[in-house]
Write a protein that holds these residues in place. Structure first.
Motif, mmCIF file in Angstrom:
data_model
loop_
_atom_site.group_PDB
_atom_site.id
_atom_site.type_symbol
_atom_site.label_atom_id
_atom_site.label_comp_id
_atom_site.label_asym_id
_atom_site.label_seq_id
_atom_site.Cartn_x
_atom_site.Cartn_y
_atom_site.Cartn_z
ATOM 1 N N GLN A 263 -6.212 15.290 -2.287
ATOM 2 C CA GLN A 263 -7.017 15.384 -3.507
ATOM 3 C C GLN A 263 -6.536 14.382 -4.557
ATOM 4 O OE1 GLN A 263 -7.933 19.533 -4.827
ATOM 5 N NE2 GLN A 263 -6.545 20.054 -3.162
ATOM 6 N N TYR A 266 -7.813 11.045 -3.665
ATOM 7 C CA TYR A 266 -9.245 10.934 -3.949
ATOM 8 C C TYR A 266 -9.491 10.579 -5.415
ATOM 9 C CZ TYR A 266 -13.905 12.563 -5.244
ATOM 10 O OH TYR A 266 -15.165 12.657 -5.786
ATOM 11 N N TRP A 267 -8.783 11.279 -6.310
ATOM 12 C CA TRP A 267 -8.999 11.051 -7.740
ATOM 13 C C TRP A 267 -8.431 9.711 -8.197
ATOM 14 C CZ3 TRP A 267 -12.217 13.331 -10.991
ATOM 15 C CH2 TRP A 267 -12.763 14.548 -10.604
ATOM 16 N N ARG A 270 -10.986 7.244 -7.082
ATOM 17 C CA ARG A 270 -12.216 7.386 -7.866
ATOM 18 C C ARG A 270 -12.074 6.726 -9.235
ATOM 19 N NH1 ARG A 270 -15.289 13.154 -9.232
ATOM 20 N NH2 ARG A 270 -16.595 12.365 -10.936
ATOM 21 N N LEU A 411 -5.694 13.694 -14.039
ATOM 22 C CA LEU A 411 -6.743 12.808 -13.509
ATOM 23 C C LEU A 411 -8.122 13.456 -13.636
ATOM 24 C CD1 LEU A 411 -4.948 11.543 -10.296
ATOM 25 C CD2 LEU A 411 -5.391 10.218 -12.353
ATOM 26 N N GLN A 412 -8.199 14.753 -13.351
ATOM 27 C CA GLN A 412 -9.489 15.445 -13.445
ATOM 28 C C GLN A 412 -9.995 15.510 -14.874
ATOM 29 O OE1 GLN A 412 -8.421 19.089 -11.426
ATOM 30 N NE2 GLN A 412 -9.172 18.358 -9.457
ATOM 31 N N LYS A 415 -12.103 12.376 -15.891
ATOM 32 C CA LYS A 415 -13.434 12.132 -15.316
ATOM 33 C C LYS A 415 -14.535 12.129 -16.361
ATOM 34 C CE LYS A 415 -14.239 17.007 -14.203
ATOM 35 N NZ LYS A 415 -14.480 18.013 -13.167
#
Length: 415
Positions: A263, A266-267, A270, A411-412, A415
């Protein structure tokens, strides 16, 4: 329709811990995606009586029995002979198996007489050619049930399952829809979390269940739903998810499929960010976790294992005064380490750990298990202290998971 599978892994090496059984976990994941429930996973020795007993027991309960292992060319590989005995048949030569083996192996090794024995298969079975190895896959239809014998080599097993076995099972069995949703929960020990969710969990509709999956530093929750009507099931799960998120607020987040390090990768991809780690008590394990993910070179710049203060000073630029005034295990040192690693490695993000993994090393006011973690993403920096001793191995693992999770949260938020 509820369809149940059982997995039998064969080999003494599994029972003595010489080889870790990763096949079953992967197979279970793939079967669940098709709506097939895994009822049991059993490991047995290279003994005909043990294999026979396991098959007999599994076929009494399950619709599908999957065997892995014991198909090599040596004397201890007895699965085929045992299956012949079980189904009261004999081994016969299959030229197509030999040709498949010859094409696959002749460029790499010289075929021996032992290899040729792998071209013999139980009479009456359906033969599935091995796409990446030599041992054929054998399929038996047994009173509306299925038994499949697969190689134990993970790459061979996975290729056979993906391209041949799973598609055939999907065509042969009408299965329910199975939905899994997994969540990461912080700031709750398992017992307190169970108390908090007791009323909600007790009121879950039929067909929906909750599982607690504790791991060092956090608890994972998994909602599982099973039923015939996919749309209705999706609606029910979404409704229960909203209730769960309302109960736990900011302490819960939906986990994407995959591990914590997957995960994180992924971030980072992204957001097109890079990361590096500065590790003292975790000794490079966090870097190893990040580097275990294929494609991590897109975002992982490197790591410095700064166990000694001299390395913290020389490689990370930690000020001697910080170490003298606050000690190596301190919030101030962790902050200096994460700033240093981002500068040295030229990254957007960083994670630093410094602590006392144990079993020795405790100092006044800093017992074993004390770990300071700092994470940084751009201009935002956060720290956290762990202060629980669960043994050296668990202390290190908990610190790694906490550091990865802290950065993932940052990181989230970006977004």
């Amino acid at each position: 329709m509820r369809v149940v599978a059982e997995i039998i892994t064969i080999g003494d090496e599994l029972l003595i811990g010489q080889v870790i059984d990763t096949n079953s976990a992967w197979m279970g994941q793939q079967l669940s995606k098709l709506g097939i429930n895994v009822g049991r996973i059993v490991s047995v020795s290279d003994q005909a009586s043990e294999i026979t007993q396991a098959i007999d027991s599994a076929l009494s309960r399950a619709d599908i029995v999957l065997l892995t292992g014991g198909l090599g060319p040596t004397k201890d590989d007895i699965t085929k002979l045992t299956l012949c005995s079980y189904f009261k048949t004999e081994l016969i030569y299959d030229h197509s198996v030999y040709e498949n083996m010859r094409r696959g192996l002749s460029e790499r090794v010289m075929l021996s007489k032992l290899n040729e024995t792998q071209a013999y298969v139980p009479k009456g079975c359906k033969v599935i050619q091995n796409r990446v190895g030599s041992a054929p896959i054998t399929w038996f239809d047994v009173n509306q049930k299925v038994l499949v014998s697969l190689p134990g080599v993970p790459d061979e097993m996975k290729a056979a399952m993906q391209y041949d076995v799973l598609p055939r099972l999907q065509k042969q069995f009408e299965t329910d829809t199975i939905i899994h949703r997994t969540y990461l929960v912080k700031n709750y020990p398992e017992s307190l979390l169970a108390e908090t969710l007791e009323d909600w969990e007790s009121a879950l509709p039929q067909g929906i269940s909750l599982a607690y999956l504790p791991k060092p530093g956090m608890v994972r929750l998994r909602i599982t739903a099973q039923g015939e009507e996919s749309t209705k099931l999706q609606t029910q799960v979404s409704l229960e998810e909203k209730k769960l998120l309302k109960l736990l607020k900011s302490d819960i987040s939906l986990e994407s499929e995959g591990s914590l390090e997957e995960q994180l990768g992924y971030w980072l991809k992204r957001l097109k960010f890079t990361v590096a780690t500065a590790e003292s008590c975790t000794g490079g394990r966090m870097a190893a976790k990040i580097a275990s993910i294929p494609g991590c070179s897109d975002y992982f710049n490197g790591s410095i294992v700064a166990y000694q203060n001299s390395v913290k000073i020389a490689q990370l630029g930690v000020d001697k005064e910080i170490l003298n005034n606050h000690g190596a295990v301190s919030q101030e040192t962790a902050l200096a380490m994460v700033d240093g690693i981002c500068k040295v490695m030229g990254t957007d993000c960083g994670i630093a750990t410094t602590g006392i993994a144990g079993p020795t090393g405790a100092v006044p006011n800093k017992p074993v298990g004390t770990v300071w973690i700092a994470v940084k993403c751009g201009l935002v920096t956060r720290t956290s202290m762990l202060c629980r001793d669960s043994g050296r191995e668990m202390n290190i693992e908990r610190a790694c998971n906490k550091g990865l999770f802290m950065l993932l949260e940052l990181l989230q938020e970006c977004k």
